[in-house]
Scaffold this motif. Sequence first.
Motif, PDB file in Angstrom:
ATOM      1  N   LYS A 166     -33.575  -6.145  -6.588  1.00  0.00           N
ATOM      2  CA  LYS A 166     -34.010  -6.430  -7.963  1.00  0.00           C
ATOM      3  C   LYS A 166     -35.442  -5.997  -8.238  1.00  0.00           C
ATOM      4  O   LYS A 166     -35.796  -5.732  -9.384  1.00  0.00           O
ATOM      5  N   TYR A 221     -35.887  -0.535  -7.181  1.00  0.00           N
ATOM      6  CA  TYR A 221     -34.674   0.177  -7.570  1.00  0.00           C
ATOM      7  C   TYR A 221     -35.064   1.528  -8.166  1.00  0.00           C
ATOM      8  O   TYR A 221     -36.227   1.755  -8.490  1.00  0.00           O
ATOM      9  N   MET A 269     -33.039   3.427 -13.501  1.00  0.00           N
ATOM     10  CA  MET A 269     -32.365   2.182 -13.880  1.00  0.00           C
ATOM     11  C   MET A 269     -33.275   1.222 -14.628  1.00  0.00           C
ATOM     12  O   MET A 269     -32.839   0.152 -15.036  1.00  0.00           O
ATOM     13  N   LYS A 270     -34.542   1.608 -14.841  1.00  0.00           N
ATOM     14  CA  LYS A 270     -35.503   0.664 -15.417  1.00  0.00           C
ATOM     15  C   LYS A 270     -35.165   0.223 -16.835  1.00  0.00           C
ATOM     16  O   LYS A 270     -35.501  -0.889 -17.229  1.00  0.00           O
ATOM     17  N   LEU A 285     -32.122  -0.218 -18.079  1.00  0.00           N
ATOM     18  CA  LEU A 285     -30.859  -0.942 -18.160  1.00  0.00           C
ATOM     19  C   LEU A 285     -31.138  -2.430 -18.361  1.00  0.00           C
ATOM     20  O   LEU A 285     -32.153  -2.948 -17.886  1.00  0.00           O
ATOM     21  N   ARG A 299     -28.324  -3.615 -14.654  1.00  0.00           N
ATOM     22  CA  ARG A 299     -29.120  -3.042 -13.565  1.00  0.00           C
ATOM     23  C   ARG A 299     -28.734  -3.665 -12.226  1.00  0.00           C
ATOM     24  O   ARG A 299     -28.569  -2.961 -11.224  1.00  0.00           O
ATOM     25  N   HIS A 300     -28.562  -4.988 -12.186  1.00  0.00           N
ATOM     26  CA  HIS A 300     -28.202  -5.649 -10.928  1.00  0.00           C
ATOM     27  C   HIS A 300     -26.845  -5.167 -10.429  1.00  0.00           C
ATOM     28  O   HIS A 300     -26.653  -4.938  -9.229  1.00  0.00           O
ATOM     29  N   THR A 315     -24.749   3.849 -12.148  1.00  0.00           N
ATOM     30  CA  THR A 315     -25.201   3.588 -13.517  1.00  0.00           C
ATOM     31  C   THR A 315     -24.025   3.635 -14.484  1.00  0.00           C
ATOM     32  O   THR A 315     -23.842   2.733 -15.303  1.00  0.00           O
TER      33      THR A 315
END
Length: 157
Positions: free
Chosen positions: A5, A8, A12-13, A15, A20-21, A45
Amino acid sequence: MPWNKQDYPVSMKNLEPRVRHKAIEIANALLDDGYEEGRSIAIATAKAEEWDENHPTSKHSKQGTKQPSSDSKSEHGKSSSPRRHSEPVSSSKSHDNIHVVPTDSGWAIKEEGQSKSLATFRTKAEAVDAAKEKSEKQNIRAIIHNEDGQIASSIKP
């Protein structure tokens, strides 16, 4: 390197945290299965966004739609069961995402998991326009990459 968490992929920032998780979870599983890092991120993703559409939270749900099971415990609980975890990963083989990727001579559209290009273009804009059209016609997701191969965006049909 497994992601978490706090650490990453930068792609993905943007999302939502829930998505994201899930993407991190899927990407780590793909890495464990031997997928290349960039491909793991792209697939994870797309699959996490697809998962979010099919597993709405109470704030995302539309008057009980998309509730395929009458077992409310499994639908409202955490999605960490092995069945749910493996579903997006295994379904990636049957889901025909396309990717807009850089090449030596310009840009190409490729089907997920295929090395041969479907089409090539001089500019990224031309490739993205063609991918949008193909995405809409075939009801598939188009994943757009930057020049360095990182995922820039995703187009849902």
